[in-house]
Scaffold this motif. Structure first.
Motif: not given
Lengths: 604, 121
Positions: A410, A414, A444, A446-448, A450, A452, A472, A474
């Protein structure tokens, strides 16, 4: 005593130092706000430290055996001499000069040449305890004079003492050594030398074996070398840096054929530009799902799915589209060889080979197990910097988990995502998910991301069909629908899926549903036509009736009019007749009769 | 250890045999001592060391020693060549084995021990 060329150096260092300090103050008045720093030239380190090591001050580099302390020091000097025009002195207390030279030759550092060019001075300080007997008070002027002489010979601004603490082990009377080390540090500071002192770390709770960190209060860097699950990772941490902000994390670093590279996790913060330009995904229907225009340039896209859902194909389409636009693409293949990818994509009508031939597409294929996660990240960075692509594919990121823990992957991603974003590179990461945990991406990450894209297999009616949806995206409107994803010989198509009574319909169930719907549509169209015709007919009847009614009405009207006028005529005749009748009877007086006659007479 | 090019007494090699011949009166230990004392400028420690070693040599090695005092401030190269770190350092080059003593030579017992002259006391 002896005369000779050395007589020029006859000034004790204290005097020489006094002069130099005055000169330095005049030359560059230190800014009150920012601490002057000396660039190390070590990749990444200057970013973490905000410019390098404190100029003119000592820095302690501490670490266990084999953690890269000596190399750190040598690279600091070599880069100083070759990149920043600052010559240096290396005082080696452990390794012999030929060994040092040989060790760093593999990193492309030519110490002999730098020495010959008077940019570097290397001195080996050997102390063998067994030879010594202490007969009274002593000091370390021997060492100091050697350092002062070396500094003067090359006009050094940088110096490395590797490993100074050897003095403690080899000289009697640690009290004297301690006092002398303190004097040495003061002297180095007064000389304005940017100094690196390396120290061995033998216990986890202590930085140095003999506590010399208490003399080095400006900057302390810790190097660490761990082996976990058979894969080695090197880490660097800035324990303190007085008067300067600095990254406080543990940063992985690498020693490869170009020396040390430190990988700052997010040195640039979150201030990358957000381009509004859009790039096509290479699949027009997918662009349609993403607001009709595709991805944002410079965004990170995750394509996750179970095995065989077409992740690599999506990535290949994207690469193909980029190359068609004449942009460069870099494909990191962690699972398949480039030849294999090219062959497989050809089977669905995507030919990547010409792009490779034109130099628009580069593959980098390697198993991540080869060198650990830091190596992977570093190679990724280096390839991206050298190739300058506008599009990057990492296929798949999940393979990195084989070599590292989730946290490390992760943090690596990042860093990679940040780096790619600052470079404005659009990137597709593919991720293999285990069946059942579709919306939990393995690393983990996915939050990085934009955008998916989720790919999955739908099993209906004894078939297994691919489906895709945008989980998603963004900053853009995107379709919430599932599309069936069909790989044909001429490429990739996205089709609507049908919701039937049994759920989502794909494959032949979709085809039969399509036919059924077609029949329904035809029937409806016919029905509509019939109704329209009926309406027309009714309108015509209505209009015909309207004409007839009007004709009837007119006929009746005529008759009535005639009747009315006849009645009026009849009325007048009655009045006249009555007058004559009165006259003939002579019923009223003569005056009335006259008037009555006079009145009636003119109307006639 | 590279030989010194200077016109120092140590430049004359193999003085041991000559020393023996020159000192027929001595019963044993007729070897000639070759000593070098490295000092730094005119610090008190250096001055004290020079004074001490000269006295000791005169007392215990009369007529069979060569003592050279080297100021490393003026000859930093020699300090490098000889691996001098601490000052003052006395290097006994001969007789073998070579030995180094550091300090201001004020501890007589240790100096004699270091020079293998201990049994004479």
């Amino acid at each position: 005593m002896m005369e000779g060329p050395g007589a020029a150096n006859a000034n004790p260092p204290e005097i020489a130092r006094g002069k130099r300090m005055k000169q330095m103050k005049k030359a560059s008045p230190p800014s009150s706000k920012t601490l002057p720093k000396a660039s190390t030239g070590i990749q990444g380190l200057d970013e973490i430290t905000g410019g390098g090591l404190p100029r003119g001050r000592p820095t302690l580099v501490s670490g266990g055996a084999g953690s890269g302390k000596t190399l750190f020091g040598l690279e600091f000097l070599v880069r100083g001499a070759t990149q920043f025009g600052e010559s240096g002195v290396f005082m080696s207390f452990e390794e012999l000069i030929p060994d040092l030279t040989a060790n760093v030759a593999s990193l492309g550092f030519d110490l002999d040449r730098l020495v010959a060019e008077k940019k570097l001075f290397v001195d080996h300080v050997s102390i063998t305890r067994s030879e010594f007997g202490e007969t009274g008070e002593y000091d370390l002027d021997g060492l100091f004079i050697r350092i002062a002489d070396a500094v003067q010979r090359v006009g050094a601004q940088r110096i490395v003492l590797d490993t100074l603490e050897a003095l403690f082990g080899d000289l009697p009377n640690p009290g004297i050594v301690r006092a002398e080390v303190r004097r040495l540090f003061n002297w180095l500071k007064q000389k304005g030398l940017t100094t690196v002192i390396t120290a061995e770390r033998d216990q986890a709770d202590r930085l140095t074996r003999h506590g010399i960190e208490e003399y080095v209060s400006d900057c302390v860097i810790l190097l660490d070398h761990r082996i976990r699950e058979e894969i080695s990772t090197r880490r660097l941490r800035i324990v303190k840096y007085r008067g300067s902000t600095h990254g406080t994390n543990e940063y992985p670093f690498l020693i490869d054929d170009q020396g040390i590279s430190v990988l700052p996790i997010s040195s640039l913060g979150l201030d990358h530009a957000a381009p509004v330009e859009r790039v096509s995904s290479g699949i027009s229907r997918l662009d349609g799902m993403l607001g009709g225009k595709g991805f944002y340039r410079g965004s990170s896209i995750l394509a996750s799915g179970t095995a065989g859902t077409g992740k690599t194909t999506i990535a290949a389409c994207f690469v193909d589209a980029a190359c068609r636009r004449g942009e460069r693409a870099l494909f990191f293949a962690f699972e398949e060889s480039p030849q294999q990818i090219v062959r497989n994509m050809r089977s669905i009508g995507i030919d990547l080979e010409p792009w490779v031939g034109k130099g628009l597409l580069q593959f980098h294929a390697a198993r991540p197990t080869y060198g650990g996660i830091e190596q992977v990240l570093l190679l990724t960075h280096k390839r991206i910097i050298s190739f300058q692509p506008s599009v990057v594919v990492v296929d798949p990121v999940t393979n990195l988990l084989m070599v590292s823990t989730q946290n490390e992957v992760r943090s690596m991603l990042t860093r990679l995502v940040d780096f790619l974003k600052t470079q404005g590179i659009t990137t597709i990461f593919t991720s293999l998910t285990a069946a059942g945990s579709l919306e939990a991406s393995e690393a983990d990450v996915s939050s990085l991301m934009d955008t998916w894209l989720l790919l999955k297999n739908i099993e209906v009616g004894g078939e297994r069909n691919r489906a895709l949806y945008v989980l998603k995206s963004r900053g853009m409107e995107h379709s919430n629908q599932i599309r069936e994803f069909v790989l044909t010989g001429d490429g990739l198509r996205l089709l609507d899926v049908y919701l039937g009574a049994e759920g989502v319909l794909t494959g032949s169930a979709r085809v039969s549903q399509e036919m059924r719907e077609k029949a329904v549509v035809t029937f409806r169209r016919q029905e509509l036509l019939t109704q329209r015709r009926e309406l027309e007919r009714k309108r015509r009847i209505f209009e015909a009736r309207l004409v007839m009614l009007r004709a009837e009405f007119e006929a009746e009207e005529e008759i009535i009019q005639q009747t009315i006028s006849q009645s009026e005529l009849l009325g007048e005749e009655v009045v006249q007749d009555r007058g004559q009748m009165v006259l003939s009877r002579q019923a009223d007086s003569s005056s009335y009769k006259k008037e009555g006659r006079a009145k009636v007479a003119p109307t006639r | 250890m590279p030989p010194t090019k200077k016109n120092s007494p140590a430049g004359k090699r193999n003085p041991g045999l000559a020393g023996e011949l020159e000192q027929p009166g001595s019963n044993f230990r007729q070897v000639r001592y070759v000593l070098r004392l490295y000092v730094s400028g005119s610090t008190s420690k250096s001055a004290l060391a020079v004074e001490n070693i000269k006295r000791i040599c005169e007392q215990h090695l009369k007529n069979r020693y060569d003592l050279e005092v080297i100021d490393i401030y003026q000859q930093p190269n020699l300090a490098r060549d000889e691996q001098i770190v601490a000052v003052p350092t006395l290097v006994k080059r001969f007789p073998l084995p070579p030995r180094r003593l550091i300090g201001d030579m004020s501890n007589l017992e240790k100096v004699l021990l270091g020079l293998d002259l201990g049994r004479r006391e």
